[in-house]
Design a protein around this motif. Structure first.
Motif, PDB file in Angstrom:
ATOM      1  N   ILE A 179       0.825  -1.210   0.000  1.00  0.00           N
ATOM      2  CA  ILE A 179       0.000   0.000   0.000  1.00  0.00           C
ATOM      3  C   ILE A 179       0.858   1.259   0.000  1.00  0.00           C
ATOM      4  N   PHE A 239      -6.875 -10.044   1.835  1.00  0.00           N
ATOM      5  CA  PHE A 239      -6.240  -8.730   1.985  1.00  0.00           C
ATOM      6  C   PHE A 239      -5.003  -8.617   1.100  1.00  0.00           C
ATOM      7  N   ALA A 243      -4.662  -6.103  -2.270  1.00  0.00           N
ATOM      8  CA  ALA A 243      -3.800  -4.963  -1.925  1.00  0.00           C
ATOM      9  C   ALA A 243      -3.187  -4.348  -3.183  1.00  0.00           C
ATOM     10  N   ARG A 247      -4.883   1.805  -2.852  1.00  0.00           N
ATOM     11  CA  ARG A 247      -5.851   1.618  -1.777  1.00  0.00           C
ATOM     12  C   ARG A 247      -5.759   2.754  -0.755  1.00  0.00           C
ATOM     13  N   SER A 248      -6.881   3.004  -0.079  1.00  0.00           N
ATOM     14  CA  SER A 248      -6.898   3.989   1.000  1.00  0.00           C
ATOM     15  C   SER A 248      -6.003   3.525   2.139  1.00  0.00           C
ATOM     16  N   TYR A 251      -7.212   0.865   4.519  1.00  0.00           N
ATOM     17  CA  TYR A 251      -7.151  -0.543   4.124  1.00  0.00           C
ATOM     18  C   TYR A 251      -6.185  -1.291   5.029  1.00  0.00           C
ATOM     19  N   THR A 252      -5.046  -0.663   5.323  1.00  0.00           N
ATOM     20  CA  THR A 252      -4.071  -1.303   6.209  1.00  0.00           C
ATOM     21  C   THR A 252      -4.211  -0.831   7.646  1.00  0.00           C
ATOM     22  N   TRP A 255      -8.278  -1.966   8.573  1.00  0.00           N
ATOM     23  CA  TRP A 255      -8.764  -3.307   8.263  1.00  0.00           C
ATOM     24  C   TRP A 255      -7.704  -4.391   8.437  1.00  0.00           C
TER      25      TRP A 255
END
Length: 270
Positions: A179, A239, A243, A247-248, A251-252, A255
């Motif tokens: 990410i 995930f 990935a 991604r925002s 996301y990591t 989430w």
């Protein structure tokens, strides 16, 4: 909605969420080794994670980059100071050997953040080592410390669980590195920078197989935990697969870091 976003942003930026993840892994350790829940140990790790992560994240911004301290950063500083006091309180509830090992983990964290050696960057910026240092610190804090404090001998199960825990954290960090690929300094030589996103995903997916298979080799093996671990592995695989650098950050930072918490909740409620 704006208030909820602000609360969520503070919850993540203040490292409360990642601290909950470490807290959850400590609870998993208690479960696996049949250790009676040790509140002092669990809260020491929880508040220690808040202090450690906030120090790592904001030290450079304030000390080196001289960034202006906004209201949120002031609140985070107060939270970190209160957490530091609580870390000190729970530290003195731990056994002497646990305190010594905890100080060693603290030293590694300081090395990770501060440039101790002349003309050298801190360990966080050493090419290719960040992922190993963070993984080792998580293994030490969430597995080694609870076992030492409970006076559990380092038998075969301990080493199996150390390998599993290291793999888990390593894979979680791989997702972070995918990410953050567009923003990371190229000199860091993160795994995606070195082998590319595709092969990083293949590496992460490949590591999850031995993580799950190793569960068969522990003396406390049971199908209940094996099934829960499988659900957690499948969750992590998704995930990894989805990935990408676009991604925002949630996301990591929300989430993916929720995986240990969800794992613990499955252990409790399933």
């Amino acid at each position: 909605m704006k208030v909820l976003k602000s609360v969520l942003r503070f919850y993540i930026n203040s490292s409360i969420h990642v601290a909950l993840s470490c807290f959850a892994l400590v609870q998993i350790t208690f479960h696996v080794f049949n250790i009676q829940c040790d509140k002092s140990m669990a809260l020491f790790v929880f508040f220690g994670t808040i202090v450690g992560y906030n120090f790592v994240k904001y030290d450079a911004l304030v000390r080196v980059k001289k960034k202006r301290i906004g209201n949120q950063l002031k609140i985070i500083a107060v939270l970190s100071f209160i957490s530091l006091l609580l870390v000190g309180y729970y530290f003195f509830h731990l056994k002497r050997i646990t305190q010594i090992v905890a100080m060693a983990i603290l030293a590694i964290t300081a090395l990770y953040t501060l440039p101790f050696f002349p003309n050298r960057k801190n360990a966080r910026n050493w090419a290719g080592v960040k992922i190993y240092i963070v993984s080792l610190c998580w293994v030490g804090a969430t597995l080694v410390l609870p076992l030492i404090n409970a006076e559990i001998p380092f038998a075969f199960d301990f080493f199996i669980k150390c390998i599993q825990r290291f793999i888990l954290v390593f894979v979680l960090i791989l997702v972070f590195e995918i990410i953050d690929l567009a923003n990371d300094d190229p000199h860091l030589k993160t795994v995606p920078q070195t082998i590319g996103v595709k092969w990083t995903k293949i590496l992460g997916l490949s590591l999850l197989m031995p993580f799950w298979i190793l569960e068969f080799f522990i003396s406390t093996f049971n199908y209940h935990d094996l099934f829960i671990n499988l659900i957690m592995v499948l969750m992590l695989m998704l995930f990894i697969v989805f990935a990408n650098p676009n991604r925002s950050k949630y996301y990591t930072s929300f989430w993916v870091e929720s995986v240990p918490i969800l794992w613990w909740l499955m252990v409790v409620f399933l």
